[in-house]
Each structure stands twice: as structure tokens, then as C-alpha cells.
Design an enzyme around this catalytic site. Sequence first.
Site, PDB file in Angstrom:
ATOM      1  CG  ASP A  35      86.999 -42.426  -7.477  1.00 60.53           C
ATOM      2  OD1 ASP A  35      88.163 -42.765  -7.249  1.00 60.53           O
ATOM      3  OD2 ASP A  35      86.305 -41.753  -6.685  1.00 60.53           O
TER       4      ASP A  35
ATOM      5  CG  ASP B  66      91.246 -39.910  -1.868  1.00 60.20           C
ATOM      6  OD1 ASP B  66      90.926 -39.368  -2.948  1.00 60.20           O
ATOM      7  OD2 ASP B  66      90.559 -40.794  -1.330  1.00 60.20           O
TER       8      ASP B  66
ATOM      9  CD  GLU C 148      91.372 -47.943  -5.964  1.00 62.24           C
ATOM     10  OE1 GLU C 148      90.253 -48.077  -5.449  1.00 62.24           O
ATOM     11  OE2 GLU C 148      91.708 -46.955  -6.609  1.00 62.24           O
TER      12      GLU C 148
HETATM   13  C1  NOJ Z   1      87.532 -41.014  -3.969  1.00 64.88           C
HETATM   14  C2  NOJ Z   1      88.251 -40.155  -4.954  1.00 64.88           C
HETATM   15  O1  NOJ Z   1      89.635 -40.312  -4.810  1.00 64.88           O
HETATM   16  C3  NOJ Z   1      87.800 -38.720  -4.787  1.00 64.88           C
HETATM   17  O2  NOJ Z   1      88.483 -37.919  -5.707  1.00 64.88           O
HETATM   18  C4  NOJ Z   1      86.304 -38.627  -4.963  1.00 64.88           C
HETATM   19  O3  NOJ Z   1      85.882 -37.308  -4.767  1.00 64.88           O
HETATM   20  C5  NOJ Z   1      85.623 -39.541  -3.976  1.00 64.88           C
HETATM   21  N1  NOJ Z   1      86.098 -40.880  -4.138  1.00 64.88           N
HETATM   22  C6  NOJ Z   1      84.097 -39.518  -4.139  1.00 64.88           C
HETATM   23  O4  NOJ Z   1      83.739 -39.971  -5.371  1.00 64.88           O
END
Ligand code: NOJ
Length: 909
Positions: A494, A573, A497
Amino acid sequence: MKSNLILKINSLLIDLFLILNIFQIVLSQETSQNVHCSTVPFCQRLMHISESKIPLYFMDNKTIEISGTNKDKNNIFKAMIKNYNQEYINDPIDLELTIYILKRGIFRIKIKPKNQKRFELSKEDDMFNIKDNIKSSGIKISNGDKNTVIYYFSKKKKIKYELLINQPQFQITYKVDNKIIYFINSKNLFDIEKIGKDFIPSETDSMTSIKMDMSIPESILLTGLPERCGSSILSDTNYNWFYHFYNIDVFKFDYNQYNSIYGAIPYIMSFSYGGTIFSGFYWNNPSETFISLKSTNEGKQLVFLSESGIFDFSFFASLNLKHYYKTMNEYLGQAPIPNIFSIGYHQSRFSYEDLNEVKSIDKKFDKYEIPYDSIWLDIDHTDNKKYFTYDIKKFPKDETENFFNDMKEKGRKIVVILDPHIKVDNWYPIYYKSKNNYFIKKADSTDFIGKCWSGDSSFLDFFNKETINFWKNLIIKEDNYFHSGVNNIHIWNDMNEPSVFKIPRNTLPKNTIIKYNSKNYEHREVHNLYGYFMHKASYEALLEKYKNKIRPFILTRSFYIGSHKYSAMWTGDTKSNFDSLKNTISMLIALSISGYSFTGCDIGGFAEEGNINLYKRWYQNGVFYPFFRGHSHESVLRREIWLFSESDFLSIKKAIITRYNIIPYIYTQFYLNYFTGMPIIKPLWFFDKSELALTEFADVEYFFGNGILVRPVLNEDEDRNNKINIFLPENERWYDFYDFNEIDQNKKNKKIEYEINNEKIGAFIKGGEIITKKMRLRRSIKKMKNDPLTIIIALNLENKAEGIIYFDDEESLEYKSGIYSILKISYDNLEIDFEWSKYNFIVNNNIEKIVILGEKKELFNKKNIKAELFMIKNSKYNLETVTDLEHNRIEIIRLNKYKMIDIQKITFK
Ligand code: NOJ
């Protein structure tokens, strides 16, 4: 490139940019995705240079060299291109042009300045497969005064592929069967910047950009350019809004046709000449990129602008989609068939914090008899956001190991999060080992430090081979979760980017330094590749960890061209509302047609409080997305499905069970994607190019695999009234996915209102297809392995159907050596034929039921239909049948007494 006047205007505009940029910093937390061309210096500078009447770049035909690999020795074309712009008159830019002439009409073109260091991936890291696609015979090259023509005919001499390189004015035309597909540099905008003497590169500008224009005549539709939260059909850009590629972390992104989000695949697909020619174009440049698009009488006009690097673009074309995706599959590389657990249901939340919580969630799945395949450990399970660690107070070592093993017993897996930011903490071994070694640096050679979940953090340099090895060893050798004996752990990458908090644009400054093959480059040159290199390293590490015996599963948020070979992705998100649910459809369509099939989104949406209607409808739709995970933000109310009212719980549980029922069908679709390259999510307009399919329904209906057309519930009204508008293409028969009823013929090819209910959305089986199911309720997919099959045969307008079922061991890599089996089933004229087109894997399943939908023959109006089973060894048996005369449906039941591998055919009397 520029006159003095333009230079002055530029410097004024750059000042203005700096002011705007400060403004943008203030806004960045909320709106960092809104990047206009005018706020980025190189784009703002280049977009002002419109069509040029005077050609600037010339190819010298005395410099042409033709060489090659393989027998023909004429599959690589090289020449020099020179720039004679006023400004550089005493110091012209010399560019090396290389054209790779590849099979199936693929051409790859690279152009780079002779004496400038610019980032380029090594052959070893190339995401395109040049080696296996080199055209080795039949190429004709003719050199004239005005142009060089390279052409060949495809194997069956049906298609002529031709590249015309104009000279001296540098322009390239790509033709298929004499029809122009692409005209490169038609407007003379091809250009490359060269740093002026007085220019000092800064965080915001390097004066190294490149630019190219291209026309696509006779194009009726353009699609592609993921990742964006916009329509899958590309519309024209305007003065400010260009399609933008700069991977960033955008919390709760909104619909916007042009903004970049987490991943970048600069690929465009065109349907040209009335939809008779499909063509694909890759702009392979990982620096910040803008693409403008204008529809004109001469066709679609595109301009590509990238901040740095070289020109590297590839294209191909086909007369049909099958050939098109086969070409793409061969050139880009196949997506592996996923470890089967990863197409089941995943349970996640930001965050399950300790072992007791995780265990109790797992227990609830058993208590309520809900199948699921993995539980996810998000950041809070770590010791203070230090990846690869967990707090032993919250996760006592022995108990955790026992739990992992219990999960294994149940056929379930654990997916742990591993982010690229490393907490600055000298007591954290990963930090102190990486310090001054494996991190991205600032211009002064010290480690860059920025904020992320773990507070002050440094960022691993995944371009550096030493960092990659370090990372891989953390996974392969270290005694963390991946301790010996446990092999049911997979990875979630995660924030890659990479995401950096409290900084303009939420990512690394462009002038930070990475190391690639022992040379330093600015991050600006490679930005969009960061996530790719990270998840690729994770994939390779897990492969090695599991000794090439278990297919790794990696989920990534950031990606680039080629990521499909290593990871699944999800849309990050999203907000928890119906609009976001709707947006995921077009996002997944665009990704899928661009070669990325293993995609999904957080079921229920990630952030903000939604309501139960939304969650229920999102689950019902998620059943038909390749990746199916429930996940939510830490600040929203818990959403584990047993927390809802009994009736809502039951509807959602039913949706999850439906997913498990169609696992054999889904798995077969993944095989087809691997083998043929055909996307799993397909837009409606792949099959029907009528007005409604191309407009109103283009982004609200989609095919899941070959056989299921889906139209989710997309707003509260539809949910409340249990009515949706659907569109079903005319030239096929359609059956309701849930009750199998055939849709009335006169309801096709127009918008009609369709009644649904609390437990179903719009989902239709396409006539002519076969859907395979397993109906036993189990804890996980692994436990369903030998379960009997139910086969749904949906007849088409000619009363025929055909399909395949794919079998392998579901988790090893042996399928790559051909250890798999394929059962082909076809129905025609009251006979079902079974043929093993491949039988290299021992299949232990039987068939328990066959359901035939839509047979209209007289026979099915009789009461006593007799079905006869013929086995390979000549034995014959009468079968039990149940008929539903009202619905033209017949079921053959209790078939599991007979060994599936010996069944030859079934006939009816
Ligand atoms: C951002 C991610 O997109 C989300 O899915 C995750 O829960 C949070 N980071 C925390 O790791």
C-alpha cells in the site's frame, strides 16, 4: 525550441506557477489530485506551442542502418534525427531512432538524444517482450528519396502491416491494409527540450521534457488511460484539463475524467473505420505525463507530453478482438492464474489490532457459516508502524503461529500489509540497516525524510538492485511473519505511489535521487514506476520464499504498464456512497481493457459512513468483480456483516455464497485471461456498438467473464423501488442469473425497466455460454476442491451453447508447465458433448447436475423426457430429469454417480 520571447513568457509563467504552487500546498491535503497543465511548468510551457508549419526535425536517410536478430537480420531499423531549430543552430540535438519490427503488426519505436543521460529501463527490466516477438521473416524494406517503407503480411497473408517513415521531415505513418491507423508528428509538434546554459534544475522543473503529437483518423471511439475515476470512453480535453499521469495518494477521490490517482497505464485503445480495426498504443514514459485529446474532422488528435526521459512508444492493430488481445498478451506478458484463494472473499479493515480481535472475526465466519478465504492485517497490527514487526504483546508469538496454522487447516490465508516508508528509528533494524544505503536520497546525498503512517520515515529505493535484494531477503530469510513452516501468508503493498504526507502533491519531491544500475537519477524521471518495482520485488520474493511451489498473491495500490504480471490491484480510498460504487465500474472497465484484469475495490467503499442499502448492493455487485474484499476505514462503524439486521445479514451472506458458487466459472475466466489475454471485465460495447451501449449504458453495465452481464443497483431510488433500467443487446438471448428465466425477446435492444429484489441486482447469463458452479457450502475455496459441479447451459438463438471448464491444482505453478485439464462442453441439437481438450491434471470432481436453459424444441413439451448418458467405455445409462415446462428448462439430476472424466455425451429422447 523556443524563441527568446517565449523564454521570457515562460519565466513569468514559472513565477506565477510558484505562487500557484504555494496555494496548492495549502490545498494539497484535499485536492492534490487536481493538477492542471498550467500549474506544472513543463506542461504549461509546451502546451502553448501549437501546430507548427515549419518542420523542426529531420531524418537523414544516409544514416539508415538495418540490422537485426534472428535469421532475417532486418528487423531493427536505425537512423539519426536532427533538430535544426534556430535556438540550437550551433548545437543541434541529435536523436537516435530505433524501430523494432515485431510480429503480429507490433512496432516499437525508441528515440533518444545521443549525448544526454536520460532514464531508460534496461533490457532486463523491460516490461515489453521484444525477444519473443521479433519478426524473423517476411519483412520488406524499401528505401526511397521521400520515405522508407517497412511492411509485411501476416502469416495467413490476410493483413498487411506497414510503417512509412517520412524523410527528410520526420513523420511516421502506421497502416493496416492500406488504412492509416496512426500518423505520428502530423502537426510537427515532436520536440525535446534541452537544458539551457543558465537553467538550474529545481524541484518543479528540469527542462528535459518531450512532446509528440499523433492523429488517429477514422476513430469512432477511444478508451483506456487508466487509472482515473472517470468514464471509460475518452472525451476531449480542454485548455486546462489534460489526461494526467502522476501516481498519487488521493484520499476519497472524486469523479474527474482527467485526474491521475494511484496508478498509471498510458495506453489508448481505438476502434477505427466503423469499428472494424482495433488498435492499441502505449506511451511508455514513467515521468509526469499529460495527454491532450481533440476530436477533429481529420480524426482524433493527441499530444503526449512527458517531463523527462526518452520517447518509447509501441503500437499494434487487429481486425478482431481475439487477435488483438492475443497480441497484447504476447507483447505485454501474461497475467498469472491467481492462487485460487485470492478469488474468494477477503475480510479486511483498517485495522484489526490484536490477535484476539482477529481470532474472533475468524470465529464469527465459522459461527455464521460464511465462507471466506483470508483475513488482512492492516497497519495497526505492527509495532508502531514498523513493517515486518508486530507487537508481541498484541500478537504473542506462539499463539499467533498457532492461529496462522489453524487458518491453514481451514484452507484460509493471512495477508499482511508492507508499505515502502520505513520509520526513522535507530532501534528498528530495518531502518538502521537501510540508513545511508537503501533509501531515496536528497540532492545532497543524505536520506530523504518525510512523513507517513510511521511519522518521520525514509523511503526504500526500489530502483536500486541492492535495496531490492534487501527487501526480498526480509521476506525470504527473516524470522518475521514469514517464519519457516507457515506458507499461507501473502502481501499487500500500500502507499506505494509513494505516499508522503504534508508535502505538495503527497509524494516524493521530484529532485530526490534514486539509483538505477549504479547511476543516479532524479525521482522525477521514474516516479510512476515506484509502485511497480516495489510490488514486483514482493512478488519475486514470495515466489522464492515458497520455493516456486505456491502462487504468490500481492495486492498493490500503485501500478504501471506490466503490473498485471505480479499483482492484483484495487481502487484505493473510495467514498462510501452510490456514486463511488458506480465509478468503480468505469474504472475497472478501463483497467481491464488495458490488460489489468485482476482488479477490485473496497466493498462498501472505504471512507465515510455509508448505509446498509449501499453495503448490501455493493456486496451484490462485488460478487462479479475479479477481486472481492470487504474493507473500511478505521473511523467508520464496523461493518462485519453479522453486525447488520438479520435480513440484511442474510442478503449479504447470500451474495458471498453466490460468489463461492461461481468460483469454477471465475477461475476458468482467469485461465482464459492468462491464455488468450481477453479481459475478464468487458464493456458492453465489445459486443454491441449501438447508441445506448456506447453512451448511457457504457459505464453502468459490464460483462464479468464471457457469460454474465451485470447491471448493479446504483442509487437509493433503485434500491427502494427494486427497479433498474437495463439494456440487453439484440443479437443474443439473455437469462436472469438468479432465477434462470429468459428475458422476453421484445425487451432487447432498448432501455427497459427491470424488476429486482433485495437479494438480486441485474445479472444475466448470455445465451450460448456455460456457467459452472459448485453448490456445497464450505469454509474456504480450498475445501471445495473436489466438490461436484453444477453446469448451466444457456442456449443461444440457434439453440446451441459451448464453453470450457478449467482444472489445475489451484495453487502451484505447475500449470505453467502444462499440468492442467480442460473440459469442453457443447450443446447442439439435443445432445451434450463432453471432450477433454487437454487432460494433464487428474480431475477428481464429478458433475451433479446439468441445467439447460431455453431449449424450445417440441421434445421439452412432453412430460417424460428421457435423457441417456453415454460413457467412453460404451456403457449407457438412463438419467433422471426434472422439467419446468413453463420456462423451457430441463434439469438432469443425480449425475454424480458417474465419473465425469468418462462421460462422453448425453442425448435426449
Ligand atoms: C491507505 C489504503 O488505501 C487503505 O486501504 C488502508 O487501510 C490505509 N492506507 C491504512 O493502511
